[in-house]
Design a protein around this motif. Structure first.
Motif, PDB file in Angstrom:
ATOM      1  N   LEU A   1       0.825  -1.205   0.000  1.00 49.69           N
ATOM      2  CA  LEU A   1       0.000   0.000   0.000  1.00 49.69           C
ATOM      3  C   LEU A   1       0.862   1.260   0.000  1.00 49.69           C
ATOM      4  O   LEU A   1       0.610   2.201  -0.767  1.00 49.69           O
ATOM      5  N   ILE A   2       1.903   1.285   0.820  1.00 48.93           N
ATOM      6  CA  ILE A   2       2.779   2.453   0.892  1.00 48.93           C
ATOM      7  C   ILE A   2       3.495   2.667  -0.439  1.00 48.93           C
ATOM      8  O   ILE A   2       3.648   3.799  -0.903  1.00 48.93           O
ATOM      9  N   GLU A   3       3.917   1.596  -1.085  1.00 50.14           N
ATOM     10  CA  GLU A   3       4.559   1.715  -2.397  1.00 50.14           C
ATOM     11  C   GLU A   3       3.592   2.242  -3.455  1.00 50.14           C
ATOM     12  O   GLU A   3       3.997   2.848  -4.436  1.00 50.14           O
ATOM     13  N   PHE A   4       2.309   2.048  -3.250  1.00 53.73           N
ATOM     14  CA  PHE A   4       1.286   2.450  -4.201  1.00 53.73           C
ATOM     15  C   PHE A   4       0.793   3.885  -3.977  1.00 53.73           C
ATOM     16  O   PHE A   4       0.027   4.413  -4.780  1.00 53.73           O
ATOM     17  N   VAL A   5       1.239   4.536  -2.927  1.00 58.50           N
ATOM     18  CA  VAL A   5       0.780   5.885  -2.586  1.00 58.50           C
ATOM     19  C   VAL A   5       0.934   6.886  -3.736  1.00 58.50           C
ATOM     20  O   VAL A   5       0.017   7.675  -3.986  1.00 58.50           O
ATOM     21  N   PRO A   6       2.045   6.908  -4.478  1.00 65.37           N
ATOM     22  CA  PRO A   6       2.130   7.873  -5.585  1.00 65.37           C
ATOM     23  C   PRO A   6       0.994   7.727  -6.606  1.00 65.37           C
ATOM     24  O   PRO A   6       0.473   8.728  -7.094  1.00 65.37           O
ATOM     25  N   GLN A   7       0.588   6.506  -6.902  1.00 65.74           N
ATOM     26  CA  GLN A   7      -0.502   6.294  -7.849  1.00 65.74           C
ATOM     27  C   GLN A   7      -1.833   6.779  -7.258  1.00 65.74           C
ATOM     28  O   GLN A   7      -2.677   7.329  -7.971  1.00 65.74           O
ATOM     29  N   ILE A   8      -2.026   6.574  -5.972  1.00 63.57           N
ATOM     30  CA  ILE A   8      -3.243   7.042  -5.312  1.00 63.57           C
ATOM     31  C   ILE A   8      -3.296   8.568  -5.365  1.00 63.57           C
ATOM     32  O   ILE A   8      -4.321   9.163  -5.720  1.00 63.57           O
ATOM     33  N   LYS A   9      -2.184   9.214  -5.037  1.00 65.79           N
ATOM     34  CA  LYS A   9      -2.130  10.678  -5.080  1.00 65.79           C
ATOM     35  C   LYS A   9      -2.373  11.193  -6.491  1.00 65.79           C
ATOM     36  O   LYS A   9      -3.079  12.181  -6.695  1.00 65.79           O
ATOM     37  N   ALA A  10      -1.792  10.529  -7.486  1.00 61.95           N
ATOM     38  CA  ALA A  10      -1.969  10.961  -8.872  1.00 61.95           C
ATOM     39  C   ALA A  10      -3.431  10.843  -9.297  1.00 61.95           C
ATOM     40  O   ALA A  10      -3.958  11.722  -9.988  1.00 61.95           O
ATOM     41  N   ALA A  11      -4.101   9.778  -8.882  1.00 60.36           N
ATOM     42  CA  ALA A  11      -5.512   9.593  -9.222  1.00 60.36           C
ATOM     43  C   ALA A  11      -6.370  10.680  -8.567  1.00 60.36           C
ATOM     44  O   ALA A  11      -7.274  11.232  -9.199  1.00 60.36           O
ATOM     45  N   ILE A  12      -6.077  11.005  -7.318  1.00 64.57           N
ATOM     46  CA  ILE A  12      -6.825  12.061  -6.636  1.00 64.57           C
ATOM     47  C   ILE A  12      -6.549  13.400  -7.311  1.00 64.57           C
ATOM     48  O   ILE A  12      -7.462  14.182  -7.578  1.00 64.57           O
ATOM     49  N   ALA A  13      -5.295  13.678  -7.602  1.00 64.27           N
ATOM     50  CA  ALA A  13      -4.920  14.940  -8.235  1.00 64.27           C
ATOM     51  C   ALA A  13      -5.560  15.093  -9.612  1.00 64.27           C
ATOM     52  O   ALA A  13      -5.868  16.207 -10.031  1.00 64.27           O
ATOM     53  N   ALA A  14      -5.769  13.992 -10.313  1.00 68.98           N
ATOM     54  CA  ALA A  14      -6.378  14.035 -11.637  1.00 68.98           C
ATOM     55  C   ALA A  14      -7.889  14.230 -11.566  1.00 68.98           C
ATOM     56  O   ALA A  14      -8.555  14.317 -12.588  1.00 68.98           O
ATOM     57  N   GLY A  15      -8.435  14.284 -10.364  1.00 72.47           N
ATOM     58  CA  GLY A  15      -9.860  14.506 -10.198  1.00 72.47           C
ATOM     59  C   GLY A  15     -10.698  13.277 -10.452  1.00 72.47           C
ATOM     60  O   GLY A  15     -11.880  13.363 -10.735  1.00 72.47           O
ATOM     61  N   LYS A  16     -10.104  12.096 -10.359  1.00 76.03           N
ATOM     62  CA  LYS A  16     -10.824  10.861 -10.631  1.00 76.03           C
ATOM     63  C   LYS A  16     -11.682  10.399  -9.448  1.00 76.03           C
ATOM     64  O   LYS A  16     -12.540   9.552  -9.606  1.00 76.03           O
ATOM     65  N   TRP A  17     -11.425  10.956  -8.280  1.00 73.87           N
ATOM     66  CA  TRP A  17     -12.175  10.532  -7.094  1.00 73.87           C
ATOM     67  C   TRP A  17     -13.008  11.683  -6.584  1.00 73.87           C
ATOM     68  O   TRP A  17     -12.628  12.840  -6.684  1.00 73.87           O
ATOM     69  N   GLN A  18     -14.148  11.346  -5.992  1.00 79.44           N
ATOM     70  CA  GLN A  18     -15.036  12.348  -5.426  1.00 79.44           C
ATOM     71  C   GLN A  18     -15.467  11.905  -4.045  1.00 79.44           C
ATOM     72  O   GLN A  18     -15.459  10.723  -3.723  1.00 79.44           O
ATOM     73  N   ASP A  19     -15.856  12.881  -3.228  1.00 82.30           N
ATOM     74  CA  ASP A  19     -16.404  12.534  -1.922  1.00 82.30           C
ATOM     75  C   ASP A  19     -17.882  12.163  -2.090  1.00 82.30           C
ATOM     76  O   ASP A  19     -18.410  12.141  -3.206  1.00 82.30           O
ATOM     77  N   LYS A  20     -18.558  11.863  -0.992  1.00 87.79           N
ATOM     78  CA  LYS A  20     -19.949  11.419  -1.073  1.00 87.79           C
ATOM     79  C   LYS A  20     -20.871  12.472  -1.673  1.00 87.79           C
ATOM     80  O   LYS A  20     -21.886  12.149  -2.259  1.00 87.79           O
ATOM     81  N   ALA A  21     -20.517  13.757  -1.517  1.00 90.34           N
ATOM     82  CA  ALA A  21     -21.345  14.834  -2.055  1.00 90.34           C
ATOM     83  C   ALA A  21     -21.056  15.105  -3.526  1.00 90.34           C
ATOM     84  O   ALA A  21     -21.678  15.966  -4.132  1.00 90.34           O
TER      85      ALA A  21
ATOM     86  N   ASN B   1     -18.073  16.106  -4.710  1.00 86.14           N
ATOM     87  CA  ASN B   1     -17.010  17.102  -4.863  1.00 86.14           C
ATOM     88  C   ASN B   1     -15.685  16.405  -5.119  1.00 86.14           C
ATOM     89  O   ASN B   1     -15.386  15.380  -4.518  1.00 86.14           O
ATOM     90  N   ALA B   2     -14.884  16.982  -6.008  1.00 86.34           N
ATOM     91  CA  ALA B   2     -13.567  16.417  -6.276  1.00 86.34           C
ATOM     92  C   ALA B   2     -12.699  16.538  -5.030  1.00 86.34           C
ATOM     93  O   ALA B   2     -12.747  17.537  -4.319  1.00 86.34           O
ATOM     94  N   ILE B   3     -11.922  15.520  -4.755  1.00 82.40           N
ATOM     95  CA  ILE B   3     -10.997  15.546  -3.629  1.00 82.40           C
ATOM     96  C   ILE B   3      -9.724  16.216  -4.113  1.00 82.40           C
ATOM     97  O   ILE B   3      -9.152  15.824  -5.126  1.00 82.40           O
TER      98      ILE B   3
END
Length: 93
Positions: free
Chosen positions: A58-78, A80-82
């Motif tokens: 999981l820790i090794e995968f953190v850069p990919q998680i951050k990149a996905a969030i930064a790209a606006g691919k994830w949203q909160d329940k409302a 809104n882009a994270i």
């Protein structure tokens, strides 16, 4: 359909208002007897428990998680882009 859309919008508004009122808990960790490491405070009731090899993956995968969030691919329940703080954004490996 307008009534359905209005209800969906109202549910999102209520979820956002509830989230704003819900106190955030500090994260804490606890090592278990079976070798797992539990993180408390990520969800309301239950800890997140992983074993050492799982934490490493999981820790090794953190850069990919951050990149996905930064790209606006994830949203909160409302819906809104994270948004990550600028100093968190690193290129994916």
């Amino acid at each position: 359909m307008t009534a359905t859309n209005d209800l969906i919008k109202r549910i999102a508004e209520l979820e956002a208002a509830l989230a704003a009122k819900t106190p955030t808990r500090a994260l804490s960790i606890k090592a278990g007897a079976a070798g797992g490491l539990s993180v408390y405070g990520l969800s309301a009731k239950w800890p997140t428990t992983l074993y050492a090899n799982q934490w490493i993956k999981l820790i090794e995968f953190v850069p990919q998680i951050k990149a996905a969030i930064a790209a606006g691919k994830w949203q909160d329940k409302a819906g809104n882009a994270i948004v990550l703080p600028a100093d968190w954004i690193t290129p994916a490996k």
